[in-house]
Design an enzyme around this catalytic site. Structure first.
Site, PDB file in Angstrom:
ATOM      1  N   ALA A  52      38.617 -69.096 -58.175  1.00 12.55           N
ATOM      2  CA  ALA A  52      38.611 -69.031 -56.492  1.00 12.55           C
ATOM      3  C   ALA A  52      37.234 -68.336 -56.069  1.00 12.55           C
ATOM      4  CB  ALA A  52      39.716 -68.072 -55.981  1.00 12.55           C
ATOM      5  N   SER A  68      36.829 -60.221 -51.228  1.00 13.15           N
ATOM      6  CA  SER A  68      37.339 -60.914 -52.713  1.00 13.15           C
ATOM      7  C   SER A  68      38.493 -61.889 -52.143  1.00 13.15           C
ATOM      8  CB  SER A  68      37.659 -60.170 -53.700  1.00 13.15           C
ATOM      9  OG  SER A  68      37.884 -60.746 -54.688  1.00 13.15           O
ATOM     10  N   ASN A  69      39.416 -62.270 -52.801  1.00  9.63           N
ATOM     11  CA  ASN A  69      40.730 -62.934 -52.844  1.00  9.63           C
ATOM     12  C   ASN A  69      41.423 -62.635 -53.796  1.00  9.63           C
ATOM     13  OD1 ASN A  69      40.562 -64.900 -54.929  1.00  9.63           O
ATOM     14  ND2 ASN A  69      38.478 -65.466 -53.829  1.00  9.63           N
ATOM     15  N   ARG A  70      42.691 -63.136 -53.612  1.00  9.15           N
ATOM     16  CA  ARG A  70      44.101 -62.876 -54.289  1.00  9.15           C
ATOM     17  C   ARG A  70      44.071 -63.427 -55.839  1.00  9.15           C
ATOM     18  NH1 ARG A  70      47.506 -60.163 -51.369  1.00  9.15           N
ATOM     19  NH2 ARG A  70      47.241 -60.501 -49.012  1.00  9.15           N
TER      20      ARG A  70
END
Ligand code: C5P
Length: 224
Positions: free
Chosen positions: A96, A29-31
């Site tokens: 995102a 995943s991402n932030r």
């Protein structure tokens, strides 16, 4: 009190990260916190729009008065967004989306072996680019870009390649900008090479500034 200048319009917003499973317990995943997208959904609802919020997993409460569609993966987001797209006047893609996903998802937990491990990834569909291809002249499509370098060049290139009406870019290396902050510093790129630089402000104020631009664009299109 917010003006009701979006009354009668349907605004589709995406927010948050996507999660791409490796096995039943792990994912890539991402932030992204979802804060910018949720602020946009809240602001659009306050201004009288019907709002559909398609969101990846976040720690946030869905804002009041929005139709909330939770998703996990980029593929699920693609499906929900393309389903809602036809009925939307304004589409704002603040999510995102993970660019890649593991080529296979193991049904069982992957065991450690003490050896090096290579995870093979395949590209996810670019949802925004696909919407850019499908968009009618009545619809407005707004994208986001988080960059660490060459912001202006990437922003202009993305605006034209993805057939966007506005692109909101933030330099995520600036203090107070981007992932997980309550504030943001953005530059809004328009269709005629114009750019509006906004100072550091909270994400709710940024959301209203973006919606002001949406209203302006609609007016200029209708007058044209
Ligand atoms: O090309 P890049 O990922 O930087 O573009 C960011 C914009 O494209 C964001 O608006 C994001 O929501 C959208 N995007 C998308 N699907 C992807 C990747 C990005 O909709 N697979």
């Amino acid at each position: 009190l917010a003006p009701h200048d979006l009354a009668g319009l349907t605004v589709l917003v995406t927010a948050g990260p996507t999660r791409e499973s490796l096995d039943p317990v792990r994912y890539i995943s991402n932030r992204s916190s979802g804060k910018m997208g949720y602020a946009l959904a809240r602001a659009a609802a306050l201004r009288g729009a019907r709002v559909i919020l398609v969101s990846g997993p976040t720690a946030l409460e869905p804002p009041p008065d929005v139709e909330f569609i939770p998703v996990e993966t980029a593929d699920q987001m693609f499906n929900e967004v393309t389903r809602a797209f036809g009925g939307a006047d304004v589409i704002i893609k603040a999510a995102a989306v993970a660019d890649y996903r593991p080529v296979t998802v193991s049904h069982q937990k992957i065991k450690k072996s003490g050896q090096e491990m290579i995870i093979e990834l395949v590209p996810n569909p670019d949802i925004l680019a696909e919407l850019g291809r499908r968009k009618t002249s009545q619809q407005l499509l707004i994208g986001f870009a988080a960059e660490t370098n060459n912001l202006e060049q990437y922003a202009r290139e993305k605006l034209s390649r993805k057939n966007l009406d506005l692109l909101v870019a933030n330099d995520i290396t600036m203090p107070g900008a981007g992932f997980d902050y309550d504030t943001n510093i953005v530059r809004i790129f328009g269709p005629h090479d114009e750019v509006e630089d906004l100072p550091l402000m909270d994400k709710n104020t940024v959301a209203h500034k973006i919606l002001d631009r949406v209203i302006e664009l609609r007016k200029s299109r209708q007058g044209a």
